[in-house]
Design a protein around this motif. Structure first.
Motif, PDB file in Angstrom:
ATOM      1  N   VAL A   1       0.779  -1.144   0.001  1.00  0.00           N
ATOM      2  CA  VAL A   1      -0.197   0.055  -0.133  1.00  0.00           C
ATOM      3  C   VAL A   1       0.956   1.138  -0.223  1.00  0.00           C
ATOM      4  CG1 VAL A   1      -0.171   0.060   2.528  1.00  0.00           C
ATOM      5  CG2 VAL A   1      -1.885   1.063   0.879  1.00  0.00           C
ATOM      6  N   GLN A   2       0.419   2.317  -0.589  1.00  0.00           N
ATOM      7  CA  GLN A   2       1.172   3.493  -0.741  1.00  0.00           C
ATOM      8  C   GLN A   2       0.479   4.482   0.013  1.00  0.00           C
ATOM      9  OE1 GLN A   2       1.298   4.446  -4.988  1.00  0.00           O
ATOM     10  NE2 GLN A   2       3.227   3.215  -5.163  1.00  0.00           N
ATOM     11  N   LEU A   3       1.119   5.461   0.769  1.00  0.00           N
ATOM     12  CA  LEU A   3       0.652   6.318   1.880  1.00  0.00           C
ATOM     13  C   LEU A   3       0.941   7.885   1.437  1.00  0.00           C
ATOM     14  CD1 LEU A   3       1.276   4.541   5.180  1.00  0.00           C
ATOM     15  CD2 LEU A   3      -0.886   4.318   3.936  1.00  0.00           C
ATOM     16  N   GLN A   4       0.122   8.617   1.479  1.00  0.00           N
ATOM     17  CA  GLN A   4       0.481  10.270   1.267  1.00  0.00           C
ATOM     18  C   GLN A   4      -0.205  10.763   2.384  1.00  0.00           C
ATOM     19  OE1 GLN A   4      -0.609  11.580  -2.860  1.00  0.00           O
ATOM     20  NE2 GLN A   4       0.191  13.452  -2.504  1.00  0.00           N
ATOM     21  N   ALA A   5       0.605  11.682   3.253  1.00  0.00           N
ATOM     22  CA  ALA A   5       0.278  12.526   4.155  1.00  0.00           C
ATOM     23  C   ALA A   5       0.026  13.879   3.846  1.00  0.00           C
ATOM     24  CB  ALA A   5       1.402  12.569   5.461  1.00  0.00           C
ATOM     25  N   SER A   6      -0.828  14.467   4.342  1.00  0.00           N
ATOM     26  CA  SER A   6      -1.109  15.963   3.931  1.00  0.00           C
ATOM     27  C   SER A   6      -1.746  16.743   5.012  1.00  0.00           C
ATOM     28  CB  SER A   6      -1.992  15.813   2.675  1.00  0.00           C
ATOM     29  OG  SER A   6      -3.292  15.340   2.909  1.00  0.00           O
ATOM     30  N   GLY A   7      -1.854  17.882   4.937  1.00  0.00           N
ATOM     31  CA  GLY A   7      -2.630  18.764   6.005  1.00  0.00           C
ATOM     32  C   GLY A   7      -1.549  19.725   6.597  1.00  0.00           C
ATOM     33  N   GLY A   8      -0.301  19.467   6.359  1.00  0.00           N
ATOM     34  CA  GLY A   8       0.481  20.409   7.220  1.00  0.00           C
ATOM     35  C   GLY A   8       0.507  21.662   6.967  1.00  0.00           C
ATOM     36  N   GLY A   9       1.309  22.683   7.720  1.00  0.00           N
ATOM     37  CA  GLY A   9       1.082  23.877   7.424  1.00  0.00           C
ATOM     38  C   GLY A   9       1.802  24.826   8.522  1.00  0.00           C
ATOM     39  N   LEU A  10       1.432  26.156   8.344  1.00  0.00           N
ATOM     40  CA  LEU A  10       1.989  27.001   9.486  1.00  0.00           C
ATOM     41  C   LEU A  10       1.026  27.305  10.394  1.00  0.00           C
ATOM     42  CD1 LEU A  10       4.065  28.973  10.857  1.00  0.00           C
ATOM     43  CD2 LEU A  10       3.581  30.540   8.926  1.00  0.00           C
ATOM     44  N   SER A  24      -3.481   3.923  -0.863  1.00  0.00           N
ATOM     45  CA  SER A  24      -3.534   3.567  -2.356  1.00  0.00           C
ATOM     46  C   SER A  24      -4.864   2.746  -2.371  1.00  0.00           C
ATOM     47  CB  SER A  24      -2.364   3.192  -2.948  1.00  0.00           C
ATOM     48  OG  SER A  24      -1.949   2.139  -2.193  1.00  0.00           O
ATOM     49  N   ASP A  25      -5.105   1.739  -1.406  1.00  0.00           N
ATOM     50  CA  ASP A  25      -6.119   0.654  -1.649  1.00  0.00           C
ATOM     51  C   ASP A  25      -6.443   0.232  -0.290  1.00  0.00           C
ATOM     52  OD1 ASP A  25      -2.990  -0.774  -2.170  1.00  0.00           O
ATOM     53  OD2 ASP A  25      -4.403  -1.936  -0.708  1.00  0.00           O
ATOM     54  N   ARG A  26      -7.694  -0.892  -0.807  1.00  0.00           N
ATOM     55  CA  ARG A  26      -8.156  -1.182   0.486  1.00  0.00           C
ATOM     56  C   ARG A  26      -7.574  -1.917   1.601  1.00  0.00           C
ATOM     57  NH1 ARG A  26     -12.569  -5.342  -2.000  1.00  0.00           N
ATOM     58  NH2 ARG A  26     -11.069  -6.939  -2.884  1.00  0.00           N
ATOM     59  N   THR A  27      -6.358  -2.507   1.317  1.00  0.00           N
ATOM     60  CA  THR A  27      -5.557  -3.136   2.288  1.00  0.00           C
ATOM     61  C   THR A  27      -5.098  -2.372   3.381  1.00  0.00           C
ATOM     62  OG1 THR A  27      -3.449  -2.456   1.011  1.00  0.00           O
ATOM     63  CG2 THR A  27      -4.516  -4.785   0.540  1.00  0.00           C
ATOM     64  N   PHE A  28      -5.184  -1.167   3.278  1.00  0.00           N
ATOM     65  CA  PHE A  28      -5.165  -0.066   4.438  1.00  0.00           C
ATOM     66  C   PHE A  28      -5.781  -0.602   5.693  1.00  0.00           C
ATOM     67  CE2 PHE A  28      -4.423   3.771   6.584  1.00  0.00           C
ATOM     68  CZ  PHE A  28      -5.661   3.935   6.941  1.00  0.00           C
ATOM     69  N   SER A  29      -7.017  -1.283   5.350  1.00  0.00           N
ATOM     70  CA  SER A  29      -8.044  -1.440   6.414  1.00  0.00           C
ATOM     71  C   SER A  29      -7.696  -2.325   7.332  1.00  0.00           C
ATOM     72  CB  SER A  29      -9.395  -1.570   5.690  1.00  0.00           C
ATOM     73  OG  SER A  29      -9.331  -2.912   5.163  1.00  0.00           O
ATOM     74  N   VAL A  30      -6.722  -3.415   7.072  1.00  0.00           N
ATOM     75  CA  VAL A  30      -5.971  -4.439   7.771  1.00  0.00           C
ATOM     76  C   VAL A  30      -4.874  -4.207   8.774  1.00  0.00           C
ATOM     77  CG1 VAL A  30      -7.210  -6.041   6.142  1.00  0.00           C
ATOM     78  CG2 VAL A  30      -4.758  -5.512   6.253  1.00  0.00           C
ATOM     79  N   TYR A  31      -4.535  -2.741   8.321  1.00  0.00           N
ATOM     80  CA  TYR A  31      -3.133  -2.470   9.141  1.00  0.00           C
ATOM     81  C   TYR A  31      -3.380  -1.589  10.298  1.00  0.00           C
ATOM     82  CZ  TYR A  31      -0.784  -4.238   4.799  1.00  0.00           C
ATOM     83  OH  TYR A  31      -0.403  -4.978   3.512  1.00  0.00           O
ATOM     84  N   ILE A  32      -2.573  -1.696  11.149  1.00  0.00           N
ATOM     85  CA  ILE A  32      -2.240  -0.826  12.254  1.00  0.00           C
ATOM     86  C   ILE A  32      -1.784   0.454  11.425  1.00  0.00           C
ATOM     87  CG2 ILE A  32      -1.328   0.025  14.291  1.00  0.00           C
ATOM     88  CD1 ILE A  32      -1.021  -2.739  15.296  1.00  0.00           C
TER      89      ILE A  32
END
Length: 121
Positions: A1-10, A24-32
């Motif tokens: 799975v690929q992850l993309q963080a966002s929302g940072g700023g000043l 990137s995909d639904r395998t995310f749902s099985v992970y911590i």
């Protein structure tokens, strides 16, 4: 799975930000899923983690009571709501995901690219 963080700023001290971690995909749902951060000149440190179904969460002492981790598996996305920010929270924030990991350790298999959070005092 690929992850993309966002929302940072000043943001000013005392303010809030909400970080997102899009998978990137639904395998995310099985992970911590977890958030870590790294300030200049310091080692990467654990911030918060959440189980795959969201039933359990863990926080570092430094953010407990101010930050809230959550996830929406239907949207393959995790979140970190950060309130009452201080200059000590300034860092690059990374999201991570993995299975069979001790939540507070950096032994996650998948990592996002990081998003910068800067808190001005």
């Amino acid at each position: 799975v690929q992850l993309q963080a966002s929302g940072g700023g000043l943001v000013q001290a005392g303010g809030s930000l909400r970080l997102s971690c899009a998978a990137s995909d639904r395998t995310f749902s099985v992970y911590i899923m977890a958030w870590f951060r790294q300030a200049p000149g310091k080692e990467r440190e654990f911030v918060a983690a959440i189980t795959s179904g969201g039933a359990m969460t863990w926080y570092s002492d430094s953010v407990k009571g101010r930050f809230t981790i959550s996830r929406d598996n239907a949207k393959y996305t995790g979140f970190l709501q950060m309130n009452s920010l201080t200059s000590e929270d300034t860092a690059v924030y990374y999201c991570a995901a993995g299975a069979r990991v001790e939540p507070r350790t950096p032994d996650y298999r998948y990592w996002g690219q990081g998003t910068q959070v800067t808190v001005s005092s």
